[in-house]
Design a protein around this motif. Structure first.
Motif, PDB file in Angstrom:
ATOM      1  N   SER A  87     -16.316 -55.086  -9.353  1.00 49.06           N
ATOM      2  CA  SER A  87     -17.971 -55.329  -9.389  1.00 49.06           C
ATOM      3  C   SER A  87     -18.081 -56.622 -10.024  1.00 49.06           C
ATOM      4  CB  SER A  87     -18.438 -54.173 -10.412  1.00 49.06           C
ATOM      5  OG  SER A  87     -18.018 -52.896  -9.760  1.00 49.06           O
ATOM      6  N   PHE A  88     -17.568 -56.941 -10.883  1.00 46.72           N
ATOM      7  CA  PHE A  88     -17.950 -58.310 -11.323  1.00 46.72           C
ATOM      8  C   PHE A  88     -17.536 -59.485 -10.535  1.00 46.72           C
ATOM      9  CE2 PHE A  88     -17.210 -56.208 -15.838  1.00 46.72           C
ATOM     10  CZ  PHE A  88     -18.554 -56.589 -16.419  1.00 46.72           C
ATOM     11  N   SER A  89     -16.396 -59.171  -9.833  1.00 46.67           N
ATOM     12  CA  SER A  89     -15.958 -60.385  -8.774  1.00 46.67           C
ATOM     13  C   SER A  89     -16.951 -60.390  -7.825  1.00 46.67           C
ATOM     14  CB  SER A  89     -14.512 -59.919  -8.184  1.00 46.67           C
ATOM     15  OG  SER A  89     -13.531 -59.867  -8.985  1.00 46.67           O
ATOM     16  N   ILE A  90     -17.590 -59.078  -7.365  1.00 44.58           N
ATOM     17  CA  ILE A  90     -18.694 -59.256  -6.135  1.00 44.58           C
ATOM     18  C   ILE A  90     -19.928 -59.886  -6.690  1.00 44.58           C
ATOM     19  CG2 ILE A  90     -20.071 -57.602  -4.791  1.00 44.58           C
ATOM     20  CD1 ILE A  90     -17.760 -55.751  -4.709  1.00 44.58           C
ATOM     21  N   VAL A  91     -20.348 -59.345  -8.273  1.00 43.82           N
ATOM     22  CA  VAL A  91     -21.284 -60.020  -8.678  1.00 43.82           C
ATOM     23  C   VAL A  91     -21.220 -61.458  -8.783  1.00 43.82           C
ATOM     24  CG1 VAL A  91     -22.779 -60.165 -10.737  1.00 43.82           C
ATOM     25  CG2 VAL A  91     -21.948 -58.095  -9.705  1.00 43.82           C
ATOM     26  N   GLY A  92     -20.122 -61.784  -9.277  1.00 49.09           N
ATOM     27  CA  GLY A  92     -19.967 -63.132  -9.332  1.00 49.09           C
ATOM     28  C   GLY A  92     -19.954 -64.069  -7.958  1.00 49.09           C
ATOM     29  N   LEU A  93     -19.188 -63.422  -7.113  1.00 52.86           N
ATOM     30  CA  LEU A  93     -19.315 -63.979  -5.572  1.00 52.86           C
ATOM     31  C   LEU A  93     -20.788 -64.053  -5.005  1.00 52.86           C
ATOM     32  CD1 LEU A  93     -17.738 -64.906  -3.298  1.00 52.86           C
ATOM     33  CD2 LEU A  93     -17.506 -62.646  -2.233  1.00 52.86           C
ATOM     34  N   CYS A  94     -21.494 -63.104  -5.210  1.00 51.32           N
ATOM     35  CA  CYS A  94     -23.060 -62.951  -5.183  1.00 51.32           C
ATOM     36  C   CYS A  94     -23.599 -64.102  -5.803  1.00 51.32           C
ATOM     37  CB  CYS A  94     -23.668 -61.727  -5.232  1.00 51.32           C
ATOM     38  SG  CYS A  94     -23.013 -60.545  -4.081  1.00 51.32           S
ATOM     39  N   ALA A  95     -23.547 -64.161  -6.972  1.00 56.36           N
ATOM     40  CA  ALA A  95     -24.043 -65.394  -7.797  1.00 56.36           C
ATOM     41  C   ALA A  95     -23.785 -66.831  -7.200  1.00 56.36           C
ATOM     42  CB  ALA A  95     -23.702 -65.468  -9.274  1.00 56.36           C
ATOM     43  N   PHE A  96     -22.255 -66.804  -6.879  1.00 55.71           N
ATOM     44  CA  PHE A  96     -21.839 -68.073  -6.188  1.00 55.71           C
ATOM     45  C   PHE A  96     -22.456 -68.490  -5.171  1.00 55.71           C
ATOM     46  CE2 PHE A  96     -18.817 -70.322  -3.612  1.00 55.71           C
ATOM     47  CZ  PHE A  96     -18.593 -71.414  -4.428  1.00 55.71           C
ATOM     48  N   LEU A  97     -22.503 -67.429  -4.107  1.00 53.79           N
ATOM     49  CA  LEU A  97     -23.144 -67.789  -2.785  1.00 53.79           C
ATOM     50  C   LEU A  97     -24.850 -68.139  -3.037  1.00 53.79           C
ATOM     51  CD1 LEU A  97     -21.408 -65.031  -0.688  1.00 53.79           C
ATOM     52  CD2 LEU A  97     -21.058 -67.290  -0.645  1.00 53.79           C
ATOM     53  N   PHE A  98     -25.504 -67.295  -3.709  1.00 54.64           N
ATOM     54  CA  PHE A  98     -26.761 -67.425  -4.120  1.00 54.64           C
ATOM     55  C   PHE A  98     -27.122 -68.955  -4.657  1.00 54.64           C
ATOM     56  CE2 PHE A  98     -30.633 -67.591  -6.943  1.00 54.64           C
ATOM     57  CZ  PHE A  98     -31.481 -67.141  -6.090  1.00 54.64           C
ATOM     58  N   LYS A  99     -26.105 -69.285  -5.585  1.00 56.11           N
ATOM     59  CA  LYS A  99     -26.419 -70.724  -6.052  1.00 56.11           C
ATOM     60  C   LYS A  99     -26.245 -71.719  -5.091  1.00 56.11           C
ATOM     61  CE  LYS A  99     -24.641 -73.733  -9.627  1.00 56.11           C
ATOM     62  NZ  LYS A  99     -24.384 -74.978  -8.816  1.00 56.11           N
ATOM     63  N   LYS A 100     -25.130 -71.386  -4.185  1.00 62.96           N
ATOM     64  CA  LYS A 100     -24.886 -72.380  -2.898  1.00 62.96           C
ATOM     65  C   LYS A 100     -26.387 -72.551  -2.056  1.00 62.96           C
ATOM     66  CE  LYS A 100     -20.792 -74.076  -3.980  1.00 62.96           C
ATOM     67  NZ  LYS A 100     -20.599 -75.619  -4.056  1.00 62.96           N
ATOM     68  N   LEU A 101     -26.624 -71.291  -1.687  1.00 66.69           N
ATOM     69  CA  LEU A 101     -27.647 -71.181  -0.868  1.00 66.69           C
ATOM     70  C   LEU A 101     -28.884 -71.785  -1.424  1.00 66.69           C
ATOM     71  CD1 LEU A 101     -27.470 -67.376   0.523  1.00 66.69           C
ATOM     72  CD2 LEU A 101     -26.995 -69.642   1.788  1.00 66.69           C
ATOM     73  N   PHE A 102     -29.126 -71.844  -2.866  1.00 64.42           N
ATOM     74  CA  PHE A 102     -30.388 -72.354  -3.427  1.00 64.42           C
ATOM     75  C   PHE A 102     -30.304 -73.785  -3.424  1.00 64.42           C
ATOM     76  CE2 PHE A 102     -32.664 -73.431  -7.184  1.00 64.42           C
ATOM     77  CZ  PHE A 102     -33.816 -73.087  -6.801  1.00 64.42           C
ATOM     78  N   ASP A 103     -28.839 -74.308  -3.928  1.00 65.64           N
ATOM     79  CA  ASP A 103     -28.682 -75.676  -3.826  1.00 65.64           C
ATOM     80  C   ASP A 103     -29.018 -76.323  -2.462  1.00 65.64           C
ATOM     81  OD1 ASP A 103     -28.174 -75.614  -6.431  1.00 65.64           O
ATOM     82  OD2 ASP A 103     -25.785 -75.632  -6.123  1.00 65.64           O
ATOM     83  N   TYR A 104     -28.579 -75.801  -1.323  1.00 65.61           N
ATOM     84  CA  TYR A 104     -28.662 -75.848   0.037  1.00 65.61           C
ATOM     85  C   TYR A 104     -30.110 -76.215   0.194  1.00 65.61           C
ATOM     86  CZ  TYR A 104     -28.600 -76.221   5.057  1.00 65.61           C
ATOM     87  OH  TYR A 104     -28.681 -76.584   6.459  1.00 65.61           O
TER      88      TYR A 104
END
Length: 213
Positions: A19-36
């Protein structure tokens, strides 16, 4: 029993880690998308600002060129006016010099020519006063007054008026006395001197407008 609990905890641990891994991945992807998104938005903003800046530069340059053209046209019109006034004043000076040299006679043609030229100069000055400097305008006003006074003296002195003489020969044969001639000479010398002074000012103004030595 103990073994079962251990298995359950292991499963929960795996799930938690997952679960933590999925949340972390989602956060990472969200950050990347937001940065983009921020990067793209910044690029669009910069592009829009650049376009607006270029448009503003073009408008400023266009306004500048229009002003340059307007001033150029104004200078050309002023130069033509000064050239016209200079020519008229010079010819008038020549006419007054002829009268000064003649001393004892004046024809209808001469006086009519002078009066017409004086009226024309007055008209040109009146219609184009905005193009003239204050100094030249004031000089012209004074000169026009002198024209009028001198022409009146010429009329009185040589008695040129309606029904005064019956023929041109009578006008030509008329001889004013010496005192009257001297007064006329003084007036003409003063007037011619003023015309020459104004011609110099017009020449200086003309050269300044056209930027010539």
């Amino acid at each position: 029993m103990y073994s079962s609990l251990t298995e359950i905890f292991k499963i929960l641990g795996i799930v938690s880690i997952g679960s933590f891994s999925i949340v972390g991945l989602c956060a990472f992807l969200f950050k990347k998308l937001f940065d983009y998104y921020l990067k793209e938005e910044l690029a669009r903003t910069q592009s829009n600002l650049q376009l607006k800046n270029e448009k503003l530069k073009i408008e400023i340059e266009s306004t500048k060129q229009n002003k340059i053209l307007a001033f150029k046209t104004l200078h050309e019109e002023r130069a033509l006016l000064i050239k016209d006034l200079y020519s008229k004043l010079y010819l008038l000076k020549v006419e007054y010099e002829k009268i000064k040299l003649q001393e004892t006679s004046l024809s209808f043609e001469q006086l009519n020519s002078i009066e017409k030229e004086c009226i024309e100069i007055q008209k040109v000055v009146g219609l184009n006063r905005l193009y003239l400097t204050k100094s030249i305008s004031e000089n012209l006003n004074e000169l026009i007054k002198k024209f009028e006074r001198t022409n009146e003296i010429l009329k009185d002195l040589f008695s040129i008026g309606e029904n005064t003489f019956s023929s041109m020969s009578e006008v030509s044969n008329y001889k004013p006395d010496q005192e009257e001639i001297e007064i006329l000479h003084e007036k003409l010398i003063s007037l011619i001197s003023d015309i020459i002074e104004l011609l110099d000012k017009l020449e200086e103004s003309f050269k300044l407008l056209l930027n010539i030595e």
